[in-house]
Every structure is written in C-alpha cells, then in structure tokens.
Scaffold this motif. Structure first.
Motif, short mmCIF file in Angstrom:
data_model
loop_
_atom_site.label_atom_id
_atom_site.label_comp_id
_atom_site.label_asym_id
_atom_site.label_seq_id
_atom_site.Cartn_x
_atom_site.Cartn_y
_atom_site.Cartn_z
N PHE A 204 14.51 30.94 41.31
CA PHE A 204 16.05 30.63 40.14
C PHE A 204 16.65 31.77 40.66
O PHE A 204 16.03 32.14 41.31
N LEU A 205 18.13 31.64 40.38
CA LEU A 205 19.05 32.98 40.17
C LEU A 205 18.97 33.01 38.56
O LEU A 205 19.04 32.72 37.85
N HIS A 206 19.40 34.72 38.29
CA HIS A 206 19.07 35.28 37.62
C HIS A 206 20.38 36.13 36.81
O HIS A 206 20.36 36.97 37.94
N LEU A 207 21.19 35.36 36.06
CA LEU A 207 22.19 36.08 35.96
C LEU A 207 22.45 36.61 34.98
O LEU A 207 21.71 37.12 33.61
N TRP A 208 21.96 38.15 35.04
CA TRP A 208 21.60 39.24 34.93
C TRP A 208 22.07 40.42 33.68
O TRP A 208 22.44 40.54 32.85
N TYR A 209 23.94 40.08 34.16
CA TYR A 209 24.89 40.71 33.75
C TYR A 209 26.11 40.15 33.50
O TYR A 209 26.68 39.13 35.01
N ILE A 210 27.20 39.29 32.47
CA ILE A 210 28.32 39.11 32.74
C ILE A 210 28.50 39.79 31.68
O ILE A 210 28.37 39.81 30.57
N GLY A 211 30.13 39.94 32.34
CA GLY A 211 30.96 40.90 30.66
C GLY A 211 32.44 40.68 30.86
O GLY A 211 33.06 40.49 31.98
N VAL A 212 33.19 40.61 30.21
CA VAL A 212 34.64 40.69 29.85
C VAL A 212 35.10 42.07 29.78
O VAL A 212 34.58 42.05 28.04
N ASP A 213 36.32 42.28 29.88
CA ASP A 213 37.00 43.68 29.58
C ASP A 213 36.87 43.48 27.62
O ASP A 213 37.55 42.28 27.40
N PRO A 214 36.87 44.36 26.95
CA PRO A 214 37.09 43.52 25.58
C PRO A 214 38.38 43.50 24.57
O PRO A 214 37.96 42.67 24.10
N ALA A 215 39.04 43.60 25.17
CA ALA A 215 41.25 44.07 24.91
C ALA A 215 40.80 42.06 25.60
O ALA A 215 41.58 41.45 25.04
N GLU A 216 39.97 41.19 26.27
CA GLU A 216 40.46 40.19 26.81
C GLU A 216 39.58 39.05 26.89
O GLU A 216 39.46 38.04 26.92
N GLN A 217 38.16 39.30 25.91
CA GLN A 217 36.97 38.66 25.10
C GLN A 217 38.30 37.53 24.59
O GLN A 217 39.68 37.31 23.48
N GLY A 218 37.86 36.17 24.69
CA GLY A 218 38.26 35.00 23.35
C GLY A 218 39.94 34.60 24.57
O GLY A 218 40.11 33.22 24.42
N ARG A 219 39.71 34.88 25.25
CA ARG A 219 40.64 34.40 26.71
C ARG A 219 39.79 33.50 27.64
O ARG A 219 40.34 33.71 28.92
N ALA A 220 38.58 32.70 27.57
CA ALA A 220 38.22 32.31 28.85
C ALA A 220 37.71 32.64 30.00
O ALA A 220 37.41 32.00 31.18
N LYS A 221 37.88 33.63 29.71
CA LYS A 221 37.75 34.61 31.60
C LYS A 221 35.92 34.42 31.24
O LYS A 221 35.56 33.93 33.23
N GLY A 222 35.16 34.67 30.20
CA GLY A 222 33.65 34.54 30.33
C GLY A 222 33.08 33.18 31.37
O GLY A 222 32.40 32.58 31.72
#
Length: 190
Positions: A116-134
């Motif tokens: 499997f592939l392990h998604l270890w981290y995914i992060g979005v700059d908090p100022a940009e969260q909620g804008r579909a970047k994730g």
C-alpha cells in the motif's frame, strides 16, 4: 540543489503550521518550551523519509503539501539511523521514547498486510484551508495511487477530517482509543 532546499523549506513550513496543534504530533513531541522547534524537527525527519522512501507533493501555489510513503521502499541505512537518533534527541526526548514506540507498535498492528501507499502527512496552510486545496492535493495522490494500482492507507486524529476522507472514498478499517484521543485508520482501494 536550490530547488530541493526551497522544496524542503516549503514542506516543513506548511506542515509545521498545519500540525502545530495536532493530537498525534503532540503525543510524539516532547512538551516543553521548545515544542515548536521540536515539531519542526519532526517535519524535517518526515521530509527525509518522504524523499527517501516515498513522494513529496507540493501544490502549484505552494500552499499545500503531502508526504506519501511506500513502505516497500523503506530501508535501514546509516543515514536513516542517524535521522532516527535526531528524532529521539531533538523531537521526542528520551523520556517519551517508550510511549512513542508503544504507540507505533500498536499502529503497525493495523497496517494492511499487503502492499500500500501510506499517506503520512497532508497539510494546507491554515490561511488557505477551506478553499479545496486539500481536495486538489488528494486528487493528485489518488490518481498516482491508481496508476501504481496500490491502495492508500492513512491514520488521522483530526476529527474534523474524518468526513473529508470518507467523502473521498476512504473506509475506516480500524480505530485506536487508548491514546487519549481517537485515531482512525482509513484505506482507499484503487
């Protein structure tokens, strides 16, 4: 070399901002007046792991990133041992080693018994969260996993993200509730 330095700094900065209050991260990191510097060391370690046994993703606008590991590519080398020691002394602290190793052992019991592939981290700059970047980042990761014909596995303690992963087709395969916070394990078949 300049691109790698910039890439590393971008990833570490995004992950530091994204995970500074994360329950799992703060379980691992020694809680003292150097906590933020210790989290930075954890993200440096994570970047090293991603570069050496996985893939680093950065959005075009450099506001989101992810580290995906391929456990089949992880090898123990002198360099990886040095990084593990840096993690212990610079991030966790000797007093946390036993509890962190116990946690990691418990988590590994829930890993799939197939590649499997392990998604270890995914992060979005908090100022940009909620804008579909994730969501955009996850679309790239899911596409790459499909190309490799591998499922994606992840753990998360961020309760607000549970619906996000479920909406993307991830299924809860296990949960640990003995750490002082819920930790869910998800799998997305491809």
């Amino acid at each position: 070399m300049q691109n790698n330095i910039n890439e590393k700094q971008i990833v570490i900065d995004i992950l530091l901002k994204s995970f500074v209050d994360n329950k799992s991260v703060n379980f691992v990191v020694k809680q003292d007046n150097k906590r933020e510097a210790r989290i930075r060391k954890l993200m440096e370690y994570s970047y090293f792991k991603g570069k050496n046994s996985g893939q680093i993703y950065i959005s075009k606008d450099q506001k989101a990133c992810a580290i995906v590991l391929d456990p089949s590519k992880q090898k123990t080398t002198l360099k990886s041992i040095v990084w593990d020691l840096k993690l212990v002394f610079g991030c966790m602290g000797i007093s946390n080693v036993k509890k962190v190793l116990k946690r990691e052992s418990e988590i590994k019991k829930h890993h799939p018994d197939f590649q499997f592939l392990h998604l270890w981290y995914i992060g979005v700059d908090p100022a940009e969260q909620g804008r579909a970047k994730g969501t955009e980042m996850m679309a790239r990761i899911i596409h790459d996993a499909r190309e490799k014909r591998l499922p994606i596995y992840l753990e998360t303690s961020t309760e607000r993200n549970f619906p996000f992963y479920e909406k993307l087709g991830f299924k809860v395969i296990s949960e640990i509730n003995t750490l002082g916070y819920p930790l869910k394990m998800y799998l997305k078949e491809n």
